[in-house]
Scaffold this motif. Structure first.
Motif, PDB file in Angstrom:
ATOM      1  N   THR A  55      30.519  78.604  28.604  1.00  0.00           N
ATOM      2  CA  THR A  55      29.498  79.654  28.607  1.00  0.00           C
ATOM      3  C   THR A  55      30.170  81.002  28.854  1.00  0.00           C
ATOM      4  O   THR A  55      31.291  81.058  29.362  1.00  0.00           O
ATOM      5  N   VAL A  56      29.454  82.067  28.509  1.00  0.00           N
ATOM      6  CA  VAL A  56      30.005  83.409  28.686  1.00  0.00           C
ATOM      7  C   VAL A  56      30.329  83.664  30.161  1.00  0.00           C
ATOM      8  O   VAL A  56      31.390  84.201  30.498  1.00  0.00           O
ATOM      9  N   GLU A  57      29.429  83.237  31.063  1.00  0.00           N
ATOM     10  CA  GLU A  57      29.634  83.467  32.497  1.00  0.00           C
ATOM     11  C   GLU A  57      30.923  82.801  32.970  1.00  0.00           C
ATOM     12  O   GLU A  57      31.744  83.401  33.650  1.00  0.00           O
ATOM     13  N   GLU A  58      31.079  81.519  32.583  1.00  0.00           N
ATOM     14  CA  GLU A  58      32.274  80.768  32.983  1.00  0.00           C
ATOM     15  C   GLU A  58      33.543  81.439  32.469  1.00  0.00           C
ATOM     16  O   GLU A  58      34.511  81.604  33.199  1.00  0.00           O
ATOM     17  N   LEU A  59      33.515  81.802  31.200  1.00  0.00           N
ATOM     18  CA  LEU A  59      34.706  82.387  30.584  1.00  0.00           C
ATOM     19  C   LEU A  59      35.081  83.701  31.259  1.00  0.00           C
ATOM     20  O   LEU A  59      36.250  84.015  31.429  1.00  0.00           O
ATOM     21  N   CYS A  60      34.063  84.466  31.657  1.00  0.00           N
ATOM     22  CA  CYS A  60      34.321  85.759  32.281  1.00  0.00           C
ATOM     23  C   CYS A  60      34.998  85.609  33.641  1.00  0.00           C
ATOM     24  O   CYS A  60      35.631  86.536  34.131  1.00  0.00           O
ATOM     25  N   GLU A  61      34.858  84.407  34.247  1.00  0.00           N
ATOM     26  CA  GLU A  61      35.522  84.177  35.528  1.00  0.00           C
ATOM     27  C   GLU A  61      37.039  84.089  35.371  1.00  0.00           C
ATOM     28  O   GLU A  61      37.780  84.257  36.324  1.00  0.00           O
ATOM     29  N   ILE A  62      37.490  83.782  34.149  1.00  0.00           N
ATOM     30  CA  ILE A  62      38.929  83.641  33.925  1.00  0.00           C
ATOM     31  C   ILE A  62      39.570  85.022  33.871  1.00  0.00           C
ATOM     32  O   ILE A  62      39.057  85.922  33.223  1.00  0.00           O
ATOM     33  N   GLU A  63      40.674  85.129  34.576  1.00  0.00           N
ATOM     34  CA  GLU A  63      41.437  86.363  34.507  1.00  0.00           C
ATOM     35  C   GLU A  63      41.912  86.529  33.060  1.00  0.00           C
ATOM     36  O   GLU A  63      42.085  85.540  32.355  1.00  0.00           O
ATOM     37  N   ASP A  64      42.137  87.717  32.588  1.00  0.00           N
ATOM     38  CA  ASP A  64      42.579  87.996  31.215  1.00  0.00           C
ATOM     39  C   ASP A  64      41.448  87.894  30.190  1.00  0.00           C
ATOM     40  O   ASP A  64      41.675  88.104  29.010  1.00  0.00           O
ATOM     41  N   ILE A  65      40.263  87.490  30.580  1.00  0.00           N
ATOM     42  CA  ILE A  65      39.192  87.373  29.589  1.00  0.00           C
ATOM     43  C   ILE A  65      38.012  88.268  29.957  1.00  0.00           C
ATOM     44  O   ILE A  65      37.439  88.146  31.030  1.00  0.00           O
ATOM     45  N   GLY A  66      37.668  89.161  29.041  1.00  0.00           N
ATOM     46  CA  GLY A  66      36.545  90.065  29.271  1.00  0.00           C
ATOM     47  C   GLY A  66      35.305  89.568  28.548  1.00  0.00           C
ATOM     48  O   GLY A  66      35.326  88.527  27.888  1.00  0.00           O
ATOM     49  N   GLU A  67      34.232  90.339  28.654  1.00  0.00           N
ATOM     50  CA  GLU A  67      32.964  89.878  28.122  1.00  0.00           C
ATOM     51  C   GLU A  67      32.967  89.772  26.593  1.00  0.00           C
ATOM     52  O   GLU A  67      32.433  88.821  26.032  1.00  0.00           O
ATOM     53  N   ILE A  68      33.601  90.739  25.950  1.00  0.00           N
ATOM     54  CA  ILE A  68      33.611  90.724  24.476  1.00  0.00           C
ATOM     55  C   ILE A  68      34.314  89.463  23.970  1.00  0.00           C
ATOM     56  O   ILE A  68      33.827  88.770  23.078  1.00  0.00           O
ATOM     57  N   THR A  69      35.458  89.154  24.601  1.00  0.00           N
ATOM     58  CA  THR A  69      36.200  87.955  24.221  1.00  0.00           C
ATOM     59  C   THR A  69      35.356  86.713  24.503  1.00  0.00           C
ATOM     60  O   THR A  69      35.254  85.811  23.659  1.00  0.00           O
ATOM     61  N   ALA A  70      34.740  86.669  25.691  1.00  0.00           N
ATOM     62  CA  ALA A  70      33.939  85.510  26.081  1.00  0.00           C
ATOM     63  C   ALA A  70      32.826  85.259  25.063  1.00  0.00           C
ATOM     64  O   ALA A  70      32.613  84.120  24.615  1.00  0.00           O
ATOM     65  N   LYS A  71      32.148  86.332  24.677  1.00  0.00           N
ATOM     66  CA  LYS A  71      31.064  86.195  23.703  1.00  0.00           C
ATOM     67  C   LYS A  71      31.578  85.670  22.377  1.00  0.00           C
ATOM     68  O   LYS A  71      30.956  84.822  21.737  1.00  0.00           O
ATOM     69  N   SER A  72      32.727  86.196  21.967  1.00  0.00           N
ATOM     70  CA  SER A  72      33.311  85.784  20.697  1.00  0.00           C
ATOM     71  C   SER A  72      33.687  84.294  20.722  1.00  0.00           C
ATOM     72  O   SER A  72      33.499  83.578  19.737  1.00  0.00           O
ATOM     73  N   VAL A  73      34.176  83.824  21.886  1.00  0.00           N
ATOM     74  CA  VAL A  73      34.549  82.408  22.024  1.00  0.00           C
ATOM     75  C   VAL A  73      33.304  81.523  21.910  1.00  0.00           C
ATOM     76  O   VAL A  73      33.287  80.540  21.156  1.00  0.00           O
ATOM     77  N   VAL A  74      32.275  81.891  22.646  1.00  0.00           N
ATOM     78  CA  VAL A  74      31.040  81.094  22.643  1.00  0.00           C
ATOM     79  C   VAL A  74      30.442  81.067  21.229  1.00  0.00           C
ATOM     80  O   VAL A  74      30.006  80.015  20.741  1.00  0.00           O
ATOM     81  N   GLU A  75      30.457  82.214  20.592  1.00  0.00           N
ATOM     82  CA  GLU A  75      29.951  82.321  19.222  1.00  0.00           C
ATOM     83  C   GLU A  75      30.705  81.373  18.281  1.00  0.00           C
ATOM     84  O   GLU A  75      30.123  80.676  17.469  1.00  0.00           O
TER      85      GLU A  75
END
Ligand code: ZN
Length: 662
Positions: A538-558
């Motif tokens: 999920t975007v929330e989980e991914l954002c917890e990772i260092e080096d990963i911002g919201e734009i990247t997280a959204k792109s991954v989930v997408e």
């Protein structure tokens, strides 16, 4: 024994002498054949009598040492840098400041080699070690790689101890040859000779450095004595002469002169020579020649007051813009590229240039048919600086971005917030080709030999539709392709097979998810451990990772929400691609060793352990024999363990296996 030692010594001296004459003084005193014979003789003797081993033997010049990492070295004398000036006005200001405390000073004017600075230390006439500049105070020991540079003397004719500074560079011819070879092999080209030299000098495997064909120019004495029986001269220029006499490749095209006009004239001479030189220079250095006078003028806070680097402007040329073509990238972005009338620029022929995007073309008012100014500012891809409207004939045409994708004909879309124009078609062949090229690239699955031409042919012939189809290719499918022989087909199939064990980090990067580079891919692999788990991210989980911002997280989930991503992942798994995380980076630590796995390991699955062994150069075999190097046994190990004990083959547990790799 003493006779053998003497013979080895004599051979080493002879070979050093001949290679010095050849590489530094450009003279061949013996034929290649005779030289090779001496070299082979020495290699044989050294192999037979390892007690006479010497790190400075000329046989070390071919490389062979492989390191885990470089050792840090603190420089005895700081490797400083110089202040830059960009015009003759600024140069005159520098000279005027010097004149205050040192009227009529004598200057050494030298080319500034565009390479990588190193310090070479000699003890009692033998090369001891060499280090990169690093931050000026602490660098890295790259002795093994420096030994492969033929023009660096490994022994001197006198037992002197000192340290010299030089610039390691890649000769232009080597650079172009290397890049051609890299492009043919589907590897990214080096951006410029300086990057190529830096990358080569920082190879942990000195054999690779040896193959790159680096060279060096010495330009300074850092510390130490150049004579046994007298003091060093008070002249930098004369010290360089002395170093040349001792067999060092000293900076060419240097002169010693006084006065504004003479200094300026020499800078212009060097500037005019620039194109014709066999190496890149990015400026000219002007230094006070006398060491005593330097002390008088003094040091500044960051750079010395007695020297300055004059930087040449990037070289520019005029040529005709014949056409603007459009390329479709992996994510569907259309990029305009300039087709130029070929022109010689900074040592190479330029016929293409990047135009970045439509806005830049508008801003610089660049039209097809224009006479344009091109420049290369350090990078290999040249750029168009401006057009020359005065040279227009009226036939020039403004460029329009096509409204349909040039590869598939789909209507293009324009990003709302960005200047980018995209092909939205998921099935666009140009996007597919680019996606597969990315999948196979070095930082991704690293499939050697799968270049753009082969991918295009495979797509066109319908042999593949996406990257997962690569894994079902057989030698027969490949060998009848244009320009592909049986041997290279065989190699490619093997490379594709090897890539199955690339590991989850590389696989996630290889998927080509927008915004996800190598660092983000590794972070995602670290958190989710398997490709299957990534589908639930999920975007929330991914954002917890260092080096990963919201734009990247959204792109991954997408990406993972798309049905075709699920299909692709399943296809990869069915093909046997490792979709789970492995523990160690790649290497050759287990090269030549054969392992047999048995039982249940505490934390690793059997296939993970197998992948780990394969990634580090080892082999995994199904049955125990005398040829087995180790048996890795977990709980409930059966007959294989018994057989290993019977044959006396060492048995490891999981920890033991990991210890072999650490
Ligand atoms: Zn398209």
């Amino acid at each position: 024994m003493e006779a053998i030692r003497k013979e080895i010594e004599t051979l080493r001296k002879q070979i050093e002498h001949y290679s010095r004459m050849y590489y530094v003084y450009d003279t061949s005193e013996i034929s290649d054949f005779e030289y090779d014979a001496l070299f082979r003789k020495l290699q044989e003797l050294e192999a037979a009598y390892p007690q006479f081993d010497d790190a400075n033997s000329p046989t070390r010049r071919v490389g062979g040492q492989v390191l885990d990492k470089f050792v840090k070295v603190t420089h005895r004398v700081q490797m400083g840098s110089l202040a830059d000036v960009f015009s003759f006005e600024e140069l005159d200001e520098f000279l005027a400041r010097v004149e205050v405390s040192a009227p009529d000073a004598l200057y050494s004017v030298e080319p500034k080699i565009d390479g990588l600075s190193v310090a070479l230390t000699y003890e009692n006439g033998a090369f001891s070690f060499g280090a990169t500049r690093g931050n000026g105070f602490v660098g890295e020991d790259v002795s093994g790689n420096l030994r492969t540079i033929q023009s660096i003397p490994l022994r001197l004719s006198e037992p002197l101890s000192f340290c010299v500074r030089g610039e390691v560079y890649m000769p232009r011819e080597r650079f172009y040859a290397q890049n051609e070879a890299r492009l043919r092999a589907g590897q990214p080209p080096f951006a410029n000779p300086r990057n190529a030299a830096a990358g080569s000098l920082r190879q942990l495997d000195s054999k690779i450095a040896a193959e790159r064909g680096l060279d060096i120019f010495i330009f300074n004495l850092q510390w130490g004595d150049l004579y046994l029986d007298r003091e060093n001269p008070d002249s930098h220029f004369e010290m360089l002469d002395r170093l040349e006499q001792l067999g060092f490749p000293v900076l060419p095209h240097r002169i010693r002169t006084r006065g504004y006009d003479a200094v300026r004239a020499q800078i212009e001479v060097l500037g005019a020579l620039r194109d014709a030189l066999a190496f890149d220079i990015d400026g000219a250095v002007v230094k006070i020649d006398s060491i005593n006078t330097r002390a008088l003028v003094g040091e500044g806070a960051v750079t010395p007051k007695w020297a300055v680097a004059y930087k040449y402007p990037p070289e520019q040329k005029q040529t005709k813009l014949l056409d603007i073509t459009v390329q479709v990238g992996r994510t569907g972005v259309l990029t305009p590229n300039a087709v130029l009338e070929p022109v010689r620029l900074a040592g190479s022929t330029v016929s293409r240039a990047t135009l970045h995007n439509l806005d830049i073309i508008r801003e610089r008012d660049i039209r097809i048919g224009d006479t344009v100014v091109v420049q290369k500012a350090g990078d290999i891809i040249p750029e168009i600086v401006s057009s020359i409207p005065e040279k227009r004939t009226g036939k020039e045409k403004p460029f329009e971005m096509p409204r349909f994708c040039p590869a598939c004909g789909s209507a293009v879309t324009r990003d709302v917030d960005m200047a980018a124009v995209r092909c939205p078609n998921e099935l666009c062949p140009a996007k597919r080709a680019r996606a597969i090229l990315h999948f196979a690239s070095k930082g991704a699955m690293n499939i050697d030999g799968l270049g753009p031409q082969i991918i295009d042919l495979l797509l066109k012939n319908g042999r593949i539709h996406d990257a997962s189809d690569l894994y079902s290719l057989r030698v027969e499918d490949l060998e009848d392709l244009e320009r592909m022989g049986e041997k290279s087909a065989q190699n490619l199939v093997e490379a594709i097979d090897r890539s199955k064990r690339a590991g989850l980090e590389r696989l996630i990067f290889a998927l080509g998810i927008r915004q996800v580079g190598e660092v983000a891919a590794a972070a995602i692999a670290g958190k989710y451990k398997t490709l299957d788990n990534c589908f639930a991210a999920t975007v929330e989980e991914l954002c917890e990772i260092e080096d990963i911002g919201e734009i990247t997280a959204k792109s991954v989930v997408e990406y993972f929400a798309r049905p075709q991503s699920r299909v692709f992942a399943d296809e990869l798994k069915a093909a046997g691609v490792l979709t789970e995380r492995v523990f160690s980076p790649h290497g050759e630590k287990l090269a030549g060793l054969t392992f047999v796995l048995t039982g249940t390991l505490p934390t690793m699955k059997r296939e993970e352990a197998a992948a780990l062994i394969a990634q580090n150069g080892g082999k995994v075999s199904a049955s125990v024999s005398k040829k087995t190097s180790y048996v890795v046994a977990g709980t409930e190990a059966g007959s294989k363990l018994e057989k290993a004990n019977a044959l006396g083959i060492p048995v490891l547990d999981e920890q033991g296996l990991l210890a072999l790799l650490s």
